[in-house]
Design a protein around this motif. Sequence first.
Motif, PDB file in Angstrom:
ATOM      1  N   ASP A 164       0.803  -1.223   0.000  1.00  0.00           N
ATOM      2  CA  ASP A 164       0.000   0.000   0.000  1.00  0.00           C
ATOM      3  C   ASP A 164       0.837   1.274   0.000  1.00  0.00           C
ATOM      4  OD1 ASP A 164       1.017  -0.029   2.547  1.00  0.00           O
ATOM      5  OD2 ASP A 164      -0.927  -0.032   3.576  1.00  0.00           O
ATOM      6  N   ARG A 165       2.122   1.151  -0.335  1.00  0.00           N
ATOM      7  CA  ARG A 165       2.989   2.329  -0.379  1.00  0.00           C
ATOM      8  C   ARG A 165       4.199   2.043  -1.260  1.00  0.00           C
ATOM      9  NH1 ARG A 165       7.590   1.574   2.685  1.00  0.00           N
ATOM     10  NH2 ARG A 165       7.527  -0.154   4.203  1.00  0.00           N
ATOM     11  N   ARG A 166       4.940   3.110  -1.543  1.00  0.00           N
ATOM     12  CA  ARG A 166       6.219   2.972  -2.220  1.00  0.00           C
ATOM     13  C   ARG A 166       7.305   2.653  -1.192  1.00  0.00           C
ATOM     14  NH1 ARG A 166       6.680   8.575  -5.298  1.00  0.00           N
ATOM     15  NH2 ARG A 166       5.690   9.251  -3.376  1.00  0.00           N
ATOM     16  N   PRO A 167       8.467   2.168  -1.634  1.00  0.00           N
ATOM     17  CA  PRO A 167       9.529   1.861  -0.668  1.00  0.00           C
ATOM     18  C   PRO A 167      10.135   3.123  -0.064  1.00  0.00           C
ATOM     19  CG  PRO A 167      10.321   1.568  -2.913  1.00  0.00           C
ATOM     20  CD  PRO A 167       8.849   1.804  -3.011  1.00  0.00           C
ATOM     21  N   ASN A 168      10.607   2.991   1.163  1.00  0.00           N
ATOM     22  CA  ASN A 168      11.305   4.068   1.854  1.00  0.00           C
ATOM     23  C   ASN A 168      12.748   3.655   2.102  1.00  0.00           C
ATOM     24  OD1 ASN A 168       8.941   5.710   2.178  1.00  0.00           O
ATOM     25  ND2 ASN A 168       8.303   4.361   3.851  1.00  0.00           N
ATOM     26  N   ARG A 169      13.616   4.638   2.170  1.00  0.00           N
ATOM     27  CA  ARG A 169      15.015   4.350   2.471  1.00  0.00           C
ATOM     28  C   ARG A 169      15.106   3.635   3.829  1.00  0.00           C
ATOM     29  NH1 ARG A 169      19.774   6.251   0.566  1.00  0.00           N
ATOM     30  NH2 ARG A 169      18.710   7.803  -0.728  1.00  0.00           N
ATOM     31  N   GLY A 170      15.872   2.565   3.861  1.00  0.00           N
ATOM     32  CA  GLY A 170      16.051   1.831   5.103  1.00  0.00           C
ATOM     33  C   GLY A 170      15.067   0.698   5.307  1.00  0.00           C
ATOM     34  N   ASP A 171      14.116   0.514   4.383  1.00  0.00           N
ATOM     35  CA  ASP A 171      13.181  -0.607   4.505  1.00  0.00           C
ATOM     36  C   ASP A 171      13.945  -1.932   4.533  1.00  0.00           C
ATOM     37  OD1 ASP A 171      10.709   0.643   4.639  1.00  0.00           O
ATOM     38  OD2 ASP A 171      10.462   0.740   2.461  1.00  0.00           O
ATOM     39  N   GLU A 172      13.567  -2.805   5.451  1.00  0.00           N
ATOM     40  CA  GLU A 172      14.123  -4.153   5.478  1.00  0.00           C
ATOM     41  C   GLU A 172      13.200  -5.056   4.670  1.00  0.00           C
ATOM     42  OE1 GLU A 172      14.930  -5.557   9.380  1.00  0.00           O
ATOM     43  OE2 GLU A 172      16.206  -3.845   9.911  1.00  0.00           O
ATOM     44  N   VAL A 173      13.710  -5.568   3.566  1.00  0.00           N
ATOM     45  CA  VAL A 173      12.873  -6.329   2.637  1.00  0.00           C
ATOM     46  C   VAL A 173      13.581  -7.620   2.244  1.00  0.00           C
ATOM     47  CG1 VAL A 173      11.740  -4.283   1.708  1.00  0.00           C
ATOM     48  CG2 VAL A 173      13.855  -5.088   0.657  1.00  0.00           C
ATOM     49  N   ASP A 174      12.791  -8.573   1.786  1.00  0.00           N
ATOM     50  CA  ASP A 174      13.332  -9.824   1.254  1.00  0.00           C
ATOM     51  C   ASP A 174      13.430  -9.687  -0.263  1.00  0.00           C
ATOM     52  OD1 ASP A 174      13.515 -11.114   3.737  1.00  0.00           O
ATOM     53  OD2 ASP A 174      11.388 -11.629   3.674  1.00  0.00           O
ATOM     54  N   ALA A 175      14.555  -9.159  -0.718  1.00  0.00           N
ATOM     55  CA  ALA A 175      14.755  -8.958  -2.152  1.00  0.00           C
ATOM     56  C   ALA A 175      15.521 -10.133  -2.744  1.00  0.00           C
ATOM     57  CB  ALA A 175      15.510  -7.658  -2.402  1.00  0.00           C
ATOM     58  N   ILE A 176      15.280 -10.378  -4.015  1.00  0.00           N
ATOM     59  CA  ILE A 176      16.076 -11.336  -4.772  1.00  0.00           C
ATOM     60  C   ILE A 176      16.846 -10.556  -5.828  1.00  0.00           C
ATOM     61  CG2 ILE A 176      14.385 -13.176  -4.433  1.00  0.00           C
ATOM     62  CD1 ILE A 176      13.638 -12.734  -7.433  1.00  0.00           C
ATOM     63  N   GLN A 177      17.880 -11.161  -6.370  1.00  0.00           N
ATOM     64  CA  GLN A 177      18.636 -10.508  -7.432  1.00  0.00           C
ATOM     65  C   GLN A 177      18.448 -11.307  -8.712  1.00  0.00           C
ATOM     66  OE1 GLN A 177      22.685  -9.630  -6.396  1.00  0.00           O
ATOM     67  NE2 GLN A 177      22.876  -8.048  -7.961  1.00  0.00           N
ATOM     68  N   VAL A 178      18.005 -10.623  -9.751  1.00  0.00           N
ATOM     69  CA  VAL A 178      17.723 -11.281 -11.022  1.00  0.00           C
ATOM     70  C   VAL A 178      19.027 -11.488 -11.786  1.00  0.00           C
ATOM     71  CG1 VAL A 178      16.550 -11.091 -13.243  1.00  0.00           C
ATOM     72  CG2 VAL A 178      15.409 -10.306 -11.151  1.00  0.00           C
ATOM     73  N   GLU A 179      19.319 -12.736 -12.084  1.00  0.00           N
ATOM     74  CA  GLU A 179      20.460 -13.072 -12.926  1.00  0.00           C
ATOM     75  C   GLU A 179      19.926 -13.686 -14.209  1.00  0.00           C
ATOM     76  OE1 GLU A 179      24.230 -14.351 -10.873  1.00  0.00           O
ATOM     77  OE2 GLU A 179      22.765 -15.173  -9.456  1.00  0.00           O
ATOM     78  N   MET A 180      20.408 -13.188 -15.340  1.00  0.00           N
ATOM     79  CA  MET A 180      19.924 -13.696 -16.624  1.00  0.00           C
ATOM     80  C   MET A 180      20.996 -13.480 -17.683  1.00  0.00           C
ATOM     81  SD  MET A 180      16.972 -10.831 -17.407  1.00  0.00           S
ATOM     82  CE  MET A 180      17.309  -9.056 -17.292  1.00  0.00           C
ATOM     83  N   PRO A 181      21.131 -14.440 -18.603  1.00  0.00           N
ATOM     84  CA  PRO A 181      22.150 -14.300 -19.644  1.00  0.00           C
ATOM     85  C   PRO A 181      21.751 -13.262 -20.688  1.00  0.00           C
ATOM     86  CG  PRO A 181      20.867 -16.289 -19.997  1.00  0.00           C
ATOM     87  CD  PRO A 181      20.427 -15.728 -18.675  1.00  0.00           C
ATOM     88  N   ALA A 182      22.746 -12.768 -21.399  1.00  0.00           N
ATOM     89  CA  ALA A 182      22.489 -11.834 -22.489  1.00  0.00           C
ATOM     90  C   ALA A 182      21.458 -12.425 -23.440  1.00  0.00           C
ATOM     91  CB  ALA A 182      23.789 -11.544 -23.235  1.00  0.00           C
TER      92      ALA A 182
END
Length: 279
Positions: A164-182
């Motif tokens: 219900d909101r945009r992210p704020n600086r310092g938010d603790e989140v469970d992010a993933i990192q997208v890895e993909m080939p060219a």
Amino acid sequence: MSEAMEFEPLEELEVARLAAQVAERGYAVAENLIPDELREALVEGIDRAMHEFEIPYGDNEFLGHCTRRIFNLLARDRLFETTPTFCRTLPVIERVLDDECLLSSLTAIEMNPGQARQPLHADDGSYGFPRPSPTFVALAIWALTDFTAENGGTHIVPGSQGRDRRPNRGDEVDAIQVEMPAGSVLFYNGSIWHGGGENRTDARRVGIVNNYCAGFLRQEESQILALSRERVAAFEPRLRRLVGYGTYRGLIGHVDQRSPEALVDPEIDSDMVWKRIHR
């Protein structure tokens, strides 16, 4: 790149699968969508434009002090006309939005060694609608080089398009990192929380961001002002409509009860709302 080269479109089942993933978790990754010949030509075109237009590095942490961005790609080189209407990516975007969507912006990004991680953000953050909302913005990032955890692959917070909101600086989140080939493409909902990663390698990471919005929204880049009518007249009809030379539902954006496409093609038969009204 051969102008006559044609590419096989995605099968309907694959379009539906990718769009469903975007709807459910906010993003989808598809490998091997961009043929090597096209991908290599785009990298060469980006390098030419970087040199010709003397593109500077960013001057803040969001744009990136070690990152260069070419905005308004369609005005730089006709080569880039290939990407917004590409038969393996646009159908997914149209399934997520609809077939009257607009190209909001088209940007090349070169992330160089030493670039720090970008703050989390949502690409639809400048629109004022409440959150969560229906999907009004969708994007397709073309990986023209490998995207890895080491060179700055995009961080994404799955499911965050439903918050219900945009992210704020310092938010603790469970992010993933997208890895993909060219040659891969990352599709995502414009509300999802994401940001570029840190480039800890000695090589650059290059991509093109195709940003689309609903046909009734104002585009991020003012395409009609950024592109000359002469340039637009040379576009294929679908690309003309994507940049704004069309109407939404036969009404929004009209010029004297005609589609603005008539400004570059006087012979066009506009399907306007007034023609559908019973007399």
